[in-house]
Design an enzyme around this catalytic site. Structure first.
Site, PDB file in Angstrom:
ATOM      1  N   GLY A 140       0.820  -1.219   0.000  1.00  7.34           N
ATOM      2  CA  GLY A 140       0.000   0.000   0.000  1.00  7.34           C
ATOM      3  C   GLY A 140       0.844   1.256   0.000  1.00  7.34           C
ATOM      4  O   GLY A 140       1.334   1.682   1.055  1.00  7.34           O
ATOM      5  N   THR A 200       0.116   3.937  -2.957  1.00  5.59           N
ATOM      6  CA  THR A 200      -0.712   4.945  -3.625  1.00  5.59           C
ATOM      7  C   THR A 200      -1.884   5.376  -2.741  1.00  5.59           C
ATOM      8  O   THR A 200      -2.493   4.568  -2.046  1.00  5.59           O
ATOM      9  CB  THR A 200      -1.255   4.361  -4.952  1.00  5.59           C
ATOM     10  OG1 THR A 200      -0.147   3.946  -5.750  1.00  5.59           O
ATOM     11  CG2 THR A 200      -2.083   5.374  -5.715  1.00  5.59           C
ATOM     12  N   GLY A 216      -0.565   9.682  -6.482  1.00  8.29           N
ATOM     13  CA  GLY A 216      -0.226   8.525  -7.302  1.00  8.29           C
ATOM     14  C   GLY A 216       1.215   8.614  -7.779  1.00  8.29           C
ATOM     15  O   GLY A 216       2.109   7.980  -7.219  1.00  8.29           O
ATOM     16  N   TRP A 225      -6.074   1.620  -5.061  1.00  9.12           N
ATOM     17  CA  TRP A 225      -5.514   0.917  -6.219  1.00  9.12           C
ATOM     18  C   TRP A 225      -4.517  -0.142  -5.782  1.00  9.12           C
ATOM     19  O   TRP A 225      -3.454  -0.279  -6.377  1.00  9.12           O
ATOM     20  CB  TRP A 225      -4.850   1.892  -7.210  1.00  9.12           C
ATOM     21  CG  TRP A 225      -5.818   2.782  -7.875  1.00  9.12           C
ATOM     22  CD1 TRP A 225      -5.964   4.119  -7.686  1.00  9.12           C
ATOM     23  CD2 TRP A 225      -6.811   2.404  -8.843  1.00  9.12           C
ATOM     24  NE1 TRP A 225      -6.976   4.600  -8.469  1.00  9.12           N
ATOM     25  CE2 TRP A 225      -7.512   3.568  -9.194  1.00  9.12           C
ATOM     26  CE3 TRP A 225      -7.177   1.191  -9.449  1.00  9.12           C
ATOM     27  CZ2 TRP A 225      -8.559   3.563 -10.107  1.00  9.12           C
ATOM     28  CZ3 TRP A 225      -8.216   1.184 -10.370  1.00  9.12           C
ATOM     29  CH2 TRP A 225      -8.883   2.361 -10.681  1.00  9.12           C
ATOM     30  N   LEU A 265       9.841  -0.811  -5.614  1.00  5.37           N
ATOM     31  CA  LEU A 265       9.262  -0.599  -6.948  1.00  5.37           C
ATOM     32  C   LEU A 265      10.274  -0.949  -8.044  1.00  5.37           C
ATOM     33  O   LEU A 265       9.915  -1.475  -9.086  1.00  5.37           O
ATOM     34  CB  LEU A 265       8.777   0.844  -7.102  1.00  5.37           C
ATOM     35  CG  LEU A 265       7.619   1.249  -6.173  1.00  5.37           C
ATOM     36  CD1 LEU A 265       7.254   2.710  -6.391  1.00  5.37           C
ATOM     37  CD2 LEU A 265       6.389   0.373  -6.401  1.00  5.37           C
ATOM     38  N   GLU A 304       3.306   1.306 -11.337  1.00  2.65           N
ATOM     39  CA  GLU A 304       4.765   1.168 -11.132  1.00  2.65           C
ATOM     40  C   GLU A 304       5.525   2.281 -11.839  1.00  2.65           C
ATOM     41  O   GLU A 304       6.580   2.049 -12.425  1.00  2.65           O
ATOM     42  CB  GLU A 304       5.241  -0.198 -11.656  1.00  2.65           C
ATOM     43  CG  GLU A 304       4.606  -1.364 -10.982  1.00  2.65           C
ATOM     44  CD  GLU A 304       5.195  -1.636  -9.615  1.00  2.65           C
ATOM     45  OE1 GLU A 304       6.224  -1.027  -9.285  1.00  2.65           O
ATOM     46  OE2 GLU A 304       4.597  -2.431  -8.886  1.00  2.65           O
ATOM     47  N   THR A 347       4.388   5.848 -14.187  1.00  2.00           N
ATOM     48  CA  THR A 347       3.801   5.979 -15.524  1.00  2.00           C
ATOM     49  C   THR A 347       4.913   6.173 -16.559  1.00  2.00           C
ATOM     50  O   THR A 347       6.068   6.454 -16.219  1.00  2.00           O
ATOM     51  CB  THR A 347       2.858   7.196 -15.597  1.00  2.00           C
ATOM     52  OG1 THR A 347       3.647   8.376 -15.463  1.00  2.00           O
ATOM     53  CG2 THR A 347       1.792   7.162 -14.500  1.00  2.00           C
TER      54      THR A 347
HETATM   55  C1  LIG Z   1      -4.804  -2.104 -11.660  1.00  2.00           C
HETATM   56  C2  LIG Z   1      -3.875  -1.252 -10.825  1.00  2.00           C
HETATM   57  C3  LIG Z   1      -3.145  -1.854  -9.810  1.00  2.00           C
HETATM   58  C4  LIG Z   1      -2.333  -1.070  -8.973  1.00  2.00           C
HETATM   59  N1  LIG Z   1      -1.658  -1.680  -7.930  1.00  2.00           N
HETATM   60  C5  LIG Z   1      -1.014  -0.893  -7.010  1.00  2.00           C
HETATM   61  C6  LIG Z   1      -0.466  -1.483  -5.821  1.00  2.00           C
HETATM   62  O1  LIG Z   1      -0.486  -2.711  -5.628  1.00  2.00           O
HETATM   63  N2  LIG Z   1       0.081  -0.659  -4.885  1.00  2.00           N
HETATM   64  C7  LIG Z   1       0.137   0.695  -5.048  1.00  2.00           C
HETATM   65  O2  LIG Z   1       0.633   1.391  -4.147  1.00  2.00           O
HETATM   66  N3  LIG Z   1      -0.366   1.285  -6.181  1.00  2.00           N
HETATM   67  C8  LIG Z   1      -0.933   0.520  -7.161  1.00  2.00           C
HETATM   68  N4  LIG Z   1      -1.481   1.100  -8.294  1.00  2.00           N
HETATM   69  C9  LIG Z   1      -1.454   2.554  -8.428  1.00  2.00           C
HETATM   70  C10 LIG Z   1      -0.470   3.055  -9.473  1.00  2.00           C
HETATM   71  O3  LIG Z   1       0.851   2.883  -9.045  1.00  2.00           O
HETATM   72  C11 LIG Z   1      -0.812   4.531  -9.781  1.00  2.00           C
HETATM   73  O4  LIG Z   1      -2.034   4.520 -10.516  1.00  2.00           O
HETATM   74  C12 LIG Z   1       0.270   5.240 -10.557  1.00  2.00           C
HETATM   75  O5  LIG Z   1       1.380   5.526  -9.727  1.00  2.00           O
HETATM   76  C13 LIG Z   1      -0.211   6.574 -11.183  1.00  2.00           C
HETATM   77  O6  LIG Z   1      -0.873   7.354 -10.245  1.00  2.00           O
HETATM   78  P1  LIG Z   1      -2.313   7.986 -10.597  1.00  2.00           P
HETATM   79  O7  LIG Z   1      -3.184   6.892 -11.111  1.00  2.00           O
HETATM   80  O8  LIG Z   1      -2.753   8.726  -9.394  1.00  2.00           O
HETATM   81  O9  LIG Z   1      -2.053   8.979 -11.805  1.00  2.00           O
HETATM   82  P2  LIG Z   1      -1.544  10.503 -11.698  1.00  2.00           P
HETATM   83  O10 LIG Z   1      -0.314  10.584 -10.848  1.00  2.00           O
HETATM   84  O11 LIG Z   1      -2.687  11.384 -11.354  1.00  2.00           O
HETATM   85  O12 LIG Z   1      -1.121  10.776 -13.205  1.00  2.00           O
HETATM   86  C14 LIG Z   1      -2.081  11.007 -14.245  1.00  2.00           C
HETATM   87  C15 LIG Z   1      -1.331  11.426 -15.510  1.00  2.00           C
HETATM   88  O13 LIG Z   1      -0.531  12.595 -15.243  1.00  2.00           O
HETATM   89  C16 LIG Z   1       0.828  12.327 -15.574  1.00  2.00           C
HETATM   90  N5  LIG Z   1       1.742  13.009 -14.656  1.00  2.00           N
HETATM   91  C17 LIG Z   1       1.725  13.005 -13.289  1.00  2.00           C
HETATM   92  N6  LIG Z   1       2.723  13.767 -12.830  1.00  2.00           N
HETATM   93  C18 LIG Z   1       3.400  14.236 -13.907  1.00  2.00           C
HETATM   94  C19 LIG Z   1       4.548  15.081 -14.099  1.00  2.00           C
HETATM   95  N7  LIG Z   1       5.224  15.587 -13.069  1.00  2.00           N
HETATM   96  N8  LIG Z   1       4.950  15.373 -15.360  1.00  2.00           N
HETATM   97  C20 LIG Z   1       4.290  14.865 -16.432  1.00  2.00           C
HETATM   98  N9  LIG Z   1       3.208  14.057 -16.329  1.00  2.00           N
HETATM   99  C21 LIG Z   1       2.771  13.754 -15.086  1.00  2.00           C
HETATM  100  C22 LIG Z   1       0.977  10.810 -15.440  1.00  2.00           C
HETATM  101  O14 LIG Z   1       2.097  10.336 -16.188  1.00  2.00           O
HETATM  102  C23 LIG Z   1      -0.370  10.335 -15.996  1.00  2.00           C
HETATM  103  O15 LIG Z   1      -0.315  10.337 -17.401  1.00  2.00           O
HETATM  104  C24 LIG Z   1      -2.227   0.324  -9.200  1.00  2.00           C
HETATM  105  C25 LIG Z   1      -2.932   0.910 -10.268  1.00  2.00           C
HETATM  106  C26 LIG Z   1      -3.733   0.135 -11.076  1.00  2.00           C
HETATM  107  C27 LIG Z   1      -4.491   0.778 -12.198  1.00  2.00           C
END
Ligand SMILES: Cc1cc2nc3c(=O)[nH]c(=O)nc-3n(C[C@H](O)[C@H](O)[C@H](O)COP(=O)(O)OP(=O)(O)OC[C@H]3O[C@@H](n4cnc5c(N)ncnc54)[C@H](O)[C@@H]3O)c2cc1C
Length: 424
Positions: A169, A171, A176, A201, A278, A403, A405
Site C-alpha cells: 500500500g 498509492t 499517485g 488501487w 518498486l 509502477e 507511468t
Molecule cells: C490495476 C492497478 C493496480 C495497482 N496496484 C497498485 C499497488 O499494488 N500498490 C500501489 O501502491 N499502487 C498501485 N497502483 C497505483 C499506481 O501505481 C498509480 O495509478 C500510478 O502511480 C499513477 O498514479 P495515478 O493513477 O494517481 O495517476 P496521476 O499521478 O494522477 O497521473 C495522471 C497522468 O498525469 C501524468 N503526470 C503526473 N505527474 C506528472 C509530471 N510531473 N509530469 C508529467 N506528467 C505527469 C501521469 O504520467 C499520468 O499520465 C495500481 C494501479 C492500477 C491501475
C-alpha cells in the site's frame, strides 16, 4: 528453438517432484477454422544462444505451467473479473513466488531466470504476472530487506508457499505519481503505532493476509506490516475495471488502527525504501510485457498466414501486413536484448533505478503497440475474447500507468542524462 529435451527430470529442486503436469492440447482451433500450435517461443535474433541451460530450463518450466494451468482458466477468470486463486499454491510449489530471493524457502534464482518466469506468466495475462510481482517484489522483498528476524521467520515461508498473500500500500487517492506527498499517518502512542489514512488501487488488497503499508511519521516515511483482522483496518474492492480484470484491486482504510511496535519494518527509512521495492517490481514488468507482446505477435502472424482476402492470397502475403509483422518482431527482439542486458546488470549489482526505468518504459510501450497492431491485423475478430489480444491490450494500459507511468520514467531518464529534475 526446440527445448523439449529439457525434461522435467532435470528440474532444479525448486520444482517439486509432487507437481504432476497434466496433458494439454497441442493446438488451439479458432472459430475461423485457423489453428495455432503450442507456443514455441519467439526468437528472431537467437537470443536463446545467450541464455544458460539453467535459464532455458526455468523458462521451459514456466512455459509448460502457463500452457497447462494458466491459459485454460485465464479467459474465463478475466471475463468474470475474478482472480484464479487455485494458481497461488501451484506458483508457490514451483518456486515462482519471491523466486529471486534467498533463504526462508525461496528459490534463490538469478534476476534473468526470474525475468523469464515473468515473461511466460504475462504471455497468459498481466494480472497473473501482477500477482507474482506484488507477492515477491513488493511484499517478500521489503520484509527480507527491511524486516526483523521475527518478521522474516513469521511471513516469508508462508508468502513463498502461497499459504499467505500480501499486498503493498503506497498509492493514495490524491497521491499517485508523487507518493512522497502521502497523508496516511502513523503516530506513536504508548509504545504502539496508531495508523490513520487510506491507500487505493492496491493489488491483492482484500485477499491479503498481510499488507506492507507506507505512512508518514514524525521521523519521516516508514513501512509497517498490517495484518488482516487488525482492529481499525478494512478493505473494499474496486469494481468496474475494464483492465486487469483477473487481478484483485482494493482500497485499504485505516481508522485508529493499532499496530504493535514489532510490526514496524525496522530498516525501512524514507520514501527511498518504498521506491527500492518498486525497482524490483519494474524489472519484472520489463520482462513480463515481452510475453504479452509475443502472444500478440504470434497470434497475428498465425492468423494472417491463414486468413485470405483478395485473390485467395493470405493476408501475410501483402506488403503492408508484412511491414506490421516486421515492426513487431524487430521491437520484440530489441526488447528481449534490453531486458537481458538489464537483468545481467542487476545480477552483477550494477543496475540502478534509471536503467530499470528505461527497461520498463520502452518495453511497455512496445508491448502496447504490438497489441494495437495485432488487434488491427485480426480485423473484426480482433475484438473477440476468443483471441487474447483485447485482453492484453486492456491490461497493458494499466501496466503503462502502474509502477511509475510512462511520463514519470521519462523524467527519471531525463534527470539522469541532464542532471535536472523536471518532476515539478
Ligand atoms: C490495476 C492497478 C493496480 C495497482 N496496484 C497498485 C499497488 O499494488 N500498490 C500501489 O501502491 N499502487 C498501485 N497502483 C497505483 C499506481 O501505481 C498509480 O495509478 C500510478 O502511480 C499513477 O498514479 P495515478 O493513477 O494517481 O495517476 P496521476 O499521478 O494522477 O497521473 C495522471 C497522468 O498525469 C501524468 N503526470 C503526473 N505527474 C506528472 C509530471 N510531473 N509530469 C508529467 N506528467 C505527469 C501521469 O504520467 C499520468 O499520465 C495500481 C494501479 C492500477 C491501475
Amino acid at each position: 528453438m526446440d527445448d523439449s529435451h529439457l525434461s522435467s527430470a532435470a528440474h532444479r529442486s525448486f520444482v517439486s517432484d509432487s507437481f504432476a503436469l497434466p496433458k494439454f492440447p497441442d493446438t488451439i482451433e479458432w472459430r475461423t477454422g485457423a489453428k495455432m500450435g503450442r507456443f514455441a517461443g519467439v526468437d528472431y535474433l537467437l537470443v536463446d544462444s545467450l541464455l544458460s541451460e539453467q535459464e532455458l530450463l526455468v523458462r521451459q518450466t514456466a512455459r509448460q505451467f502457463v500452457d497447462d494451468e494458466v491459459l485454460p482458466v485465464v479467459r474465463e477468470a478475466y471475463n468474470q473479473g475474478a482472480f484464479p486463486r487455485k494458481l497461488v499454491s501451484q506458483l508457490g510449489e514451483l518456486g515462482f513466488l519471491g523466486a529471486n530471493l534467498e533463504g526462508y524457502g525461496c528459490a534463490g534464482m538469478s534476476n534473468v531466470e526470474y525475468g523469464l518466469i515473468m515473461q511466460e506468466l504475462e504471455r497468459a495475462d498481466s494480472g497473473v504476472r501482477s500477482f507474482v510481482s506484488v507477492q515477491g517484489a513488493l511484499v517478500m522483498y521489503p520484509i527480507l530487506q527491511y524486516g526483523s528476524d521475527a518478521q522474516k521467520e513469521k511471513w516469508l515461508p508462508r508468502l513463498q508457499s502461497g499459504e499467505a498473500i500480501g499486498c503493498f500500500g503506497l498509492t493514495e487517492p490524491d497521491f499517485g505519481s508523487n507518493p512522497s506527498g502521502m497523508r496516511t499517518r502513523a503516530e506513536k502512542r504508548n509504545g504502539e503505532w496508531l495508523l490513520n489514512g487510506e491507500k487505493t488501487w492496491i493489488t491483492n488488497g482484500s485477499v491479503a493476509e498481510i499488507a506492507v503499508v507506507w505512512a508518514r511519521t514524525s521521523e519521516g516515511i516508514r513501512g509497517f506490516l498490517v495484518e488482516k483482522g487488525t482492529k481499525g483496518y478494512s478493505t473494499s474492492d474496486i469494481h468496474g475495471k475494464l483492465s486487469m480484470r483477473c487481478s484483485v484491486t482494493s482500497s485499504l482504510h485505516f481508522s485508529d488502527c493499532v499496530i504493535p511496535a514489532e510490526n514496524q519494518l525496522p530498516c525501512a527509512k524514507g520514501i527511498k525504501a518504498a521506491l527500492a521495492c518498486l525497482s524490483q517490481a519494474r524489472h519484472g514488468i520489463g520482462w513480463g510485457v515481452i510475453g504479452a507482446a509475443m502472444d500478440c505477435y504470434e497470434t497475428a502472424r498465425t492468423y494472417t498466414l491463414t486468413r485470405k482476402q483478395f485473390d485467395d492470397k493470405p493476408l501475410a502475403g501483402h506488403q503492408l501486413v508484412q511491414e506490421k509483422l516486421v515492426w513487431m518482431i524487430t521491437e520484440i527482439s530489441k526488447a528481449q536484448l534490453l531486458a537481458l542486458h538489464v537483468g545481467r546488470l542487476k545480477d552483477s549489482g550494477k543496475a540502478d533505478a534509471a536503467h530499470i526505468s528505461m527497461l520498463k518504459r520502452n518495453n511497455v510501450a512496445m508491448a502496447l503497440e504490438c497489441a494495437r497492431i495485432s488487434r488491427d491485423l485480426l480485423g473484426a475478430n480482433g475484438i473477440m475474447d476468443e483471441y487474447p489480444i483485447m485482453r492484453h491490450l486492456c491490461n497493458l494500459e494499466t501496466v503503462k500507468t502502474y509502477e511509475g507511468t510512462d511520463h514519470i520514467h521519462a523524467l527519471v531518464i531525463g534527470e539522469r542524462i541532464t542532471g535536472i529534475p523536471a518532476y515539478r
